[in-house]
Enzyme design. Sequence first.
Site, PDB file in Angstrom:
ATOM      1  N   ASP A  86       0.100   5.200   0.665  1.00  9.09           N
ATOM      2  CA  ASP A  86      -0.114   6.244   1.773  1.00  9.09           C
ATOM      3  C   ASP A  86      -0.468   5.514   2.980  1.00  9.09           C
ATOM      4  OD1 ASP A  86      -1.633   8.634   3.017  1.00  9.09           O
ATOM      5  OD2 ASP A  86      -3.277   7.102   3.067  1.00  9.09           O
ATOM      6  N   ASP A 112       0.831  -1.174  -0.084  1.00  9.33           N
ATOM      7  CA  ASP A 112      -0.030   0.099  -0.148  1.00  9.33           C
ATOM      8  C   ASP A 112       0.964   1.145   0.090  1.00  9.33           C
ATOM      9  OD1 ASP A 112      -2.366   1.548   0.710  1.00  9.33           O
ATOM     10  OD2 ASP A 112      -1.330   2.002   2.443  1.00  9.33           O
TER      11      ASP A 112
HETATM   12  P1  B16 Z   1      -6.841   9.989  -3.820  1.00 13.08           P
HETATM   13  P2  B16 Z   1      -3.709   3.969  -0.186  1.00 13.08           P
HETATM   14  C1  B16 Z   1      -5.633   6.053  -0.353  1.00 13.08           C
HETATM   15  O1  B16 Z   1      -4.218   5.327  -0.378  1.00 13.08           O
HETATM   16  C2  B16 Z   1      -5.668   6.800   1.089  1.00 13.08           C
HETATM   17  O2  B16 Z   1      -5.276   5.998   2.306  1.00 13.08           O
HETATM   18  C3  B16 Z   1      -7.103   7.552   1.107  1.00 13.08           C
HETATM   19  O3  B16 Z   1      -7.208   7.958   2.416  1.00 13.08           O
HETATM   20  C4  B16 Z   1      -7.560   8.147  -0.059  1.00 13.08           C
HETATM   21  O4  B16 Z   1      -8.647   8.542   0.058  1.00 13.08           O
HETATM   22  C5  B16 Z   1      -7.333   7.058  -1.113  1.00 13.08           C
HETATM   23  O5  B16 Z   1      -6.231   6.729  -1.431  1.00 13.08           O
HETATM   24  C6  B16 Z   1      -7.780   7.812  -2.402  1.00 13.08           C
HETATM   25  O6  B16 Z   1      -6.714   9.016  -2.634  1.00 13.08           O
HETATM   26  O7  B16 Z   1      -7.871  11.046  -3.328  1.00 13.08           O
HETATM   27  O8  B16 Z   1      -5.577  10.620  -3.905  1.00 13.08           O
HETATM   28  O9  B16 Z   1      -7.150   9.401  -5.076  1.00 13.08           O
HETATM   29  O10 B16 Z   1      -3.571   3.902   1.289  1.00 13.08           O
HETATM   30  O11 B16 Z   1      -4.598   3.006  -0.839  1.00 13.08           O
HETATM   31  O12 B16 Z   1      -2.314   4.213  -0.764  1.00 13.08           O
HETATM   32 MG    MG Z   2      -2.884   3.087   3.289  1.00 14.48          MG
END
Ligand code: B16
Ligand code: MG
Length: 216
Positions: free
Chosen positions: A11, A9
Amino acid sequence: MKFDAIIFDLDGVLCHTDDFHYLAWKAVADRYGIPFDRTVNERLRGVSRRDSLEILLENGGKTCSEKDKQRMAEEKNEIYRGFLAGMTPGDLSPDTRETLNALKARGVRLAIGSSSKNAGLILSRLGLGSFFDAAADGTEIRRSKPDPEVFLLAAEKLRVPPCRAAVVEDAAAGIEAAKRGGFYAIGIGSAAGCEASDGRIRRLSDLLSIVQGPLP
Ligand code: B16
Ligand code: MG
């Protein structure tokens, strides 16, 4: 344990864009007078932008039109991307950088499985644009975590079956997605306390003691 591949993953695992997400949602929530705090924010980990907004609105007791929802999601993304613009390869911790290099040297195939539509931008800001063997992200999937779609796509791109791959996740939704997809699920950060996790690590380099190279 021997794995042919590890799917990370992004974020909250490889980088700390999770605080940027919180600050951007908080700015939008304040702008529209919607109560929002870090406790609610925990529920947004790993969840798509649109699903995050629905949780934020439901928690704040607010209903709004489709047009307003689209505007709020766009405003959040604009603020968030403003934070991303300040990221550099220096935002990758030495622990993370060394662990990724060591796993690669052991012959383990490495991929990204992120819900984010900004994953490509984040990887390039971190200097990891061409580091991974494969990447699957929010621009390519129809169903966000806890659905396993993003991890299954990453495994398909790697040509590795889920039973030979581990997923490293910081979100309960991501652990559930990994389990539903048939992967070995390793929790870190917020997901380290997740009961459903198969394994738990405190820092990324802990992977080096539990992951050996691929089977001959
Ligand atoms: P975006 P991951 C996720 O990343 C985040 O944890 C989540 O908080 C966010 O809403 C989602 O990506 C969408 O992100 O707005 O940049 O498309 O943890 O799956 O890497
Ligand atoms: Mg994450």
